[in-house]
Design an enzyme around this catalytic site. Sequence first.
Site, PDB file in Angstrom:
ATOM      1  N   TRP A   1      24.683  69.019  49.323  1.00 36.15           N
ATOM      2  CA  TRP A   1      23.301  69.288  49.714  1.00 36.15           C
ATOM      3  C   TRP A   1      22.412  68.073  49.437  1.00 36.15           C
ATOM      4  CZ3 TRP A   1      19.267  69.786  45.967  1.00 36.15           C
ATOM      5  CH2 TRP A   1      18.018  70.035  46.524  1.00 36.15           C
ATOM      6  N   HIS A   2      22.672  67.371  48.358  1.00 38.10           N
ATOM      7  CA  HIS A   2      21.891  66.169  48.072  1.00 38.10           C
ATOM      8  C   HIS A   2      22.154  65.079  49.109  1.00 38.10           C
ATOM      9  CE1 HIS A   2      21.591  68.005  43.996  1.00 38.10           C
ATOM     10  NE2 HIS A   2      20.403  67.437  44.027  1.00 38.10           N
TER      11      HIS A   2
END
Length: 392
Positions: free
Chosen positions: A324-325
């Site tokens: 997600w980062h």
Amino acid sequence: MTTPYGSILYFAVLFAFLAPIVIAGLLGKRMPVYNAFVTLVFIYMMFASNTIQAIALIIFVFWQLALVRLYFNYRQKNNHGGIFVLALILSILPLFIVKLQPLLAANTTMIGFLGISYLTFKAAQMIMETRDGLIKELNSWDFINFLLFFPTLSSGPIDRFRRFKKEADSPIDPDKYANLLNRGIFLIFLGFLYKFIIAYVIQTNAITGLEYNLHHHVQFGWSLVGYMYAYSMYLFFDFAGYSAFAVGVSYLMGVQTPMNFNKPFASRNIKEFWNRWHMTLSFWFRDFVFMRLVFWMTKKKFFKSKFTVAYIAYFVNFLIMGMWHGLHWYYIVYGLYQAALIVGFDLFERWNKKKKFYPKNKVTNVIGIVITFQFVCFGFLIFSGIFDKISF
């Protein structure tokens, strides 16, 4: 583009627009129409200089509204798992493309905008809670108000729809609001201390010089250790400062947005750390990824051992969190590293219950805090991407 909470001028304009809300709150009144107007003003400020991102935001909101509304209507009479998965995939699809963009030759930045990650979490959460039957009513205005609540739009914290709606719909008690106002003002000043003073000092007086040393191989080992601790402190104070701003402004608007940090570096173990660090994100992944995966694998009886189920779920959970980062290798390794720490600590706890090797007392609590801090900082060193920037 005006960066939220990025300058003194931003706060001056912000306080001017919030003044009527504060006065109304002290009189025990909410101003939903004026709140919506303020939200539009500050969203306009965020995207006025970037028309493409503004258009992307508008399309995204209508896309998520249509998905949530269609799935809500479908769920009233049906509950097919395939439709649920499809709705969830379609909700996450814009964010997935944005995260994939750096790895593609084609330019797909047109669909990205500031805050897309946190808005996607909110929308996906709505679909999952609708599947669970927790959302009984859905008003388009309530959904948009929740999705675009401007204090938390760009970087969280991540609120929950039912909690947000319940509070937004409830009348304000002047005395309780006065306490909320005092707390909000305190958090805003705490944010100034964290973000504009401490984080700035660390960035200018430590990180910049240490990065130079690493790039030029000046006392490389000590510079890397120094960078690890400096970056960890900078990351906390910068992000915790921003979160304090967001929560403080939310309080001024009469909404008790959940806190994001609770003395994370005082954690005695890695599990406790994830109950203190970026809590709204951590709890979101716990509730909507980890627990669902555990339930699904248990229901399907893939493994006999509940520990095996939990450990696999930890790795999937933190792998997704790392991705997600961003899809860079260091984010993925960071996620797997955190999962390995969680699983390793759980194995140690289970072993220690039998052997009684490591007692729980004040001394071991301090030892646990020191050891956990080292592992956490090394994780942030990976997360920083510094290994991708220097040559060995």
